[in-house]
Write a protein that holds these residues in place. Structure first.
Motif, PDB file in Angstrom:
ATOM      1  N   VAL A 121       0.848  -1.206   0.000  1.00 43.41           N
ATOM      2  CA  VAL A 121       0.000   0.000   0.000  1.00 43.41           C
ATOM      3  C   VAL A 121       0.880   1.252   0.000  1.00 43.41           C
ATOM      4  O   VAL A 121       1.883   1.315   0.705  1.00 43.41           O
ATOM      5  N   GLY A 123       0.331   4.381   0.927  1.00 40.21           N
ATOM      6  CA  GLY A 123       0.194   5.374   2.001  1.00 40.21           C
ATOM      7  C   GLY A 123      -0.087   4.677   3.311  1.00 40.21           C
ATOM      8  O   GLY A 123       0.222   3.490   3.474  1.00 40.21           O
ATOM      9  N   ALA A 124      -0.687   5.399   4.247  1.00 43.54           N
ATOM     10  CA  ALA A 124      -0.974   4.821   5.565  1.00 43.54           C
ATOM     11  C   ALA A 124      -2.297   4.064   5.564  1.00 43.54           C
ATOM     12  O   ALA A 124      -3.218   4.395   4.811  1.00 43.54           O
ATOM     13  N   VAL A 143      -3.622   6.358   2.621  1.00 41.09           N
ATOM     14  CA  VAL A 143      -3.765   7.817   2.792  1.00 41.09           C
ATOM     15  C   VAL A 143      -2.377   8.415   2.944  1.00 41.09           C
ATOM     16  O   VAL A 143      -1.626   8.003   3.836  1.00 41.09           O
ATOM     17  N   ARG A 144      -2.022   9.371   2.069  1.00 46.00           N
ATOM     18  CA  ARG A 144      -0.702  10.004   2.177  1.00 46.00           C
ATOM     19  C   ARG A 144      -0.818  11.391   2.807  1.00 46.00           C
ATOM     20  O   ARG A 144      -1.495  12.265   2.277  1.00 46.00           O
ATOM     21  N   VAL A 145      -0.143  11.528   3.932  1.00 48.43           N
ATOM     22  CA  VAL A 145      -0.150  12.801   4.649  1.00 48.43           C
ATOM     23  C   VAL A 145       0.680  13.800   3.848  1.00 48.43           C
ATOM     24  O   VAL A 145       1.776  13.470   3.386  1.00 48.43           O
ATOM     25  N   TRP A 192       7.507   2.026   9.841  1.00 48.52           N
ATOM     26  CA  TRP A 192       8.884   1.699   9.487  1.00 48.52           C
ATOM     27  C   TRP A 192       9.025   1.852   7.984  1.00 48.52           C
ATOM     28  O   TRP A 192       8.082   1.639   7.226  1.00 48.52           O
ATOM     29  N   SER A 193      10.240   2.281   7.616  1.00 48.77           N
ATOM     30  CA  SER A 193      10.500   2.684   6.235  1.00 48.77           C
ATOM     31  C   SER A 193      10.572   1.488   5.281  1.00 48.77           C
ATOM     32  O   SER A 193      10.872   0.370   5.701  1.00 48.77           O
ATOM     33  N   ASP A 194      10.313   1.759   3.988  1.00 50.73           N
ATOM     34  CA  ASP A 194      10.521   0.683   3.026  1.00 50.73           C
ATOM     35  C   ASP A 194      11.933   0.726   2.417  1.00 50.73           C
ATOM     36  O   ASP A 194      12.252  -0.062   1.547  1.00 50.73           O
ATOM     37  N   GLY A 224       7.972  -1.813   4.146  1.00 48.61           N
ATOM     38  CA  GLY A 224       7.714  -0.808   5.177  1.00 48.61           C
ATOM     39  C   GLY A 224       6.248  -0.419   5.129  1.00 48.61           C
ATOM     40  O   GLY A 224       5.524  -0.826   4.219  1.00 48.61           O
ATOM     41  N   GLY A 225       5.814   0.352   6.099  1.00 45.99           N
ATOM     42  CA  GLY A 225       4.411   0.761   6.080  1.00 45.99           C
ATOM     43  C   GLY A 225       4.072   1.686   7.223  1.00 45.99           C
ATOM     44  O   GLY A 225       4.924   1.980   8.082  1.00 45.99           O
ATOM     45  N   ARG A 226       2.836   2.141   7.215  1.00 42.45           N
ATOM     46  CA  ARG A 226       2.362   3.067   8.260  1.00 42.45           C
ATOM     47  C   ARG A 226       0.961   2.714   8.704  1.00 42.45           C
ATOM     48  O   ARG A 226       0.100   2.424   7.869  1.00 42.45           O
TER      49      ARG A 226
HETATM   50  P1  AMP Z   1       8.928   5.986   4.161  1.00 43.67           P
HETATM   51  O1  AMP Z   1       9.100   6.424   5.570  1.00 43.67           O
HETATM   52  O2  AMP Z   1       8.845   7.110   3.175  1.00 43.67           O
HETATM   53  O3  AMP Z   1       9.888   4.914   3.757  1.00 43.67           O
HETATM   54  O4  AMP Z   1       7.479   5.327   4.100  1.00 43.67           O
HETATM   55  C1  AMP Z   1       7.126   4.198   4.871  1.00 43.67           C
HETATM   56  C2  AMP Z   1       5.722   3.773   4.474  1.00 43.67           C
HETATM   57  O5  AMP Z   1       4.809   4.805   4.833  1.00 43.67           O
HETATM   58  C3  AMP Z   1       5.525   3.555   2.972  1.00 43.67           C
HETATM   59  O6  AMP Z   1       5.711   2.220   2.662  1.00 43.67           O
HETATM   60  C4  AMP Z   1       4.094   3.981   2.739  1.00 43.67           C
HETATM   61  O7  AMP Z   1       3.252   2.874   2.991  1.00 43.67           O
HETATM   62  C5  AMP Z   1       3.834   4.990   3.823  1.00 43.67           C
HETATM   63  N1  AMP Z   1       3.946   6.404   3.364  1.00 43.67           N
HETATM   64  C6  AMP Z   1       4.869   6.965   2.559  1.00 43.67           C
HETATM   65  N2  AMP Z   1       4.645   8.289   2.423  1.00 43.67           N
HETATM   66  C7  AMP Z   1       3.565   8.561   3.193  1.00 43.67           C
HETATM   67  C8  AMP Z   1       2.847   9.743   3.492  1.00 43.67           C
HETATM   68  N3  AMP Z   1       3.173  10.911   2.964  1.00 43.67           N
HETATM   69  N4  AMP Z   1       1.785   9.643   4.322  1.00 43.67           N
HETATM   70  C9  AMP Z   1       1.421   8.461   4.857  1.00 43.67           C
HETATM   71  N5  AMP Z   1       2.060   7.317   4.619  1.00 43.67           N
HETATM   72  C10 AMP Z   1       3.124   7.359   3.794  1.00 43.67           C
END
Ligand code: AMP
Ligand code: COA
Length: 256
Positions: A121, A123-124, A143-145, A192-194, A224-226
């Protein structure tokens, strides 16, 4: 374009073509910028696009839009750093912190399970804090913040107050988590980051702040994911609109 006011600058970069034609996401970033700082900020984002551990992009896009609504201030979260000896201990710690936020064990486990099933996915995932069900209905998009940035002076104060030196990843993560946790429906966030070479993650909450955990996945893992645990109190669209669109400065309007 107007030469006064604030501009929302967004960058996204991919490899194998644009995101919408199947390119792999490499990196993204954004700024809220004055007209005078536009060139500097755009250059920083271009630099960011080409210096990511996921590789060099063959597509990137920078968008600039004038911000037309007033920008409010939200306070940055207090940071705490936990050093853990293993991913298992990190994961256990996060679950304990979520329990301290009042989230039931069954809901926490369900949230983690949903995250593990949905690493793809973009976003979150929004999780209902009562049922543990996913409620955003955004399928693979999530959902992307967006629409937030540090108020630069406040960032300097925040670093000094917390005896920290600047770290780009933490700067961005605290900004995002501060926007998320400033909404009264947010109970907690986990991320946690991807990026395969970045194993640090965090749990953030209005109650306890930004709690950084040194290991939440193993080195080399691309997943990774949120998760956002949400106490829904009305129409969910208003919450999603806040996360995606409402512009906020992270910091304090008054001099510290
Ligand atoms: P990152 O910290 O950028 O590696 O992102 C980690 C995970 O957070 C990603 O795999 C997405 O699922 C999610 N993500 C990335 N960008 C956003 C954002 N702007 N808002 C919410 N979730 C995000
Ligand atoms: N992972 C995977 N794909 C992504 C992505 C991500 N993190 N961000 C964007 N994309 C791709 C998706 O395919 C997306 O289509 P979708 O909406 O169907 O998922 C497509 O790019 C367009 O995304 P969109 O959000 O409309 O692009 P944008 O140019 O408006 O904004 C970002 C892109 C990356 C700037 C924004 O989404 C974001 O994540 N902002 C927060 C960045 C940040 O950490 N800022 C810190 C400032 S202190």
């Amino acid at each position: 374009m107007e030469q006064s006011g604030v501009f929302h600058v967004r960058m996204r970069a991919a490899k194998g073509g644009a995101h919408e034609v199947g390119g792999m996401h490499i990196s993204g970033g954004e700024k809220l910028s004055s007209y005078e700082k536009l060139t500097e900020h755009i250059n920083e984002l271009v630099e960011k696009a080409f210096s990511h551990s996921r590789g060099n992009p063959d597509y990137f896009q920078v968008k600039v839009e004038a911000v037309t609504e007033p920008i409010s201030f939200v306070s940055p979260l207090k940071p705490i750093h936990y050093l853990v000896p293993s991913v298992e201990k990190g994961s256990l710690l996060v679950k304990n912190r979520l329990a301290c936020c009042g989230i039931r064990k069954a809901v926490i486990e369900k949230g983690f399970q949903l995250l593990e099933e949905n690493y793809h996915v973009r976003g979150a995932l929004l999780i209902d804090v009562e049922t543990g069900e996913r409620i955003d209905g955004r399928k693979d998009r999530g959902v992307r913040v967006s629409a937030f940035d540090w108020h630069e002076k406040s960032f300097t104060w925040w670093l000094a107050e917390n005896r920290l030196t600047e770290q780009v990843r933490m700067k961005e993560a605290v900004a995002l988590a501060s926007k998320v946790c400033a909404h009264e429906w947010t109970v907690a966030e986990v991320c946690w980051s991807d990026d395969p070479d970045y194993v640090t993650g965090y749990v953030a909450s209005p109650l306890f702040g930004y709690e950084r955990v040194s290991q939440l996945k193993t080195e080399g893992d691309h997943r990774g994911g949120r998760l956002l645990f949400v106490r829904q109190d009305g129409n969910l669209d208003t919450y999603i609109h806040y996360l995606e669109k409402t512009p906020v400065w992270i910091g304090w309007e008054e001099e510290k």
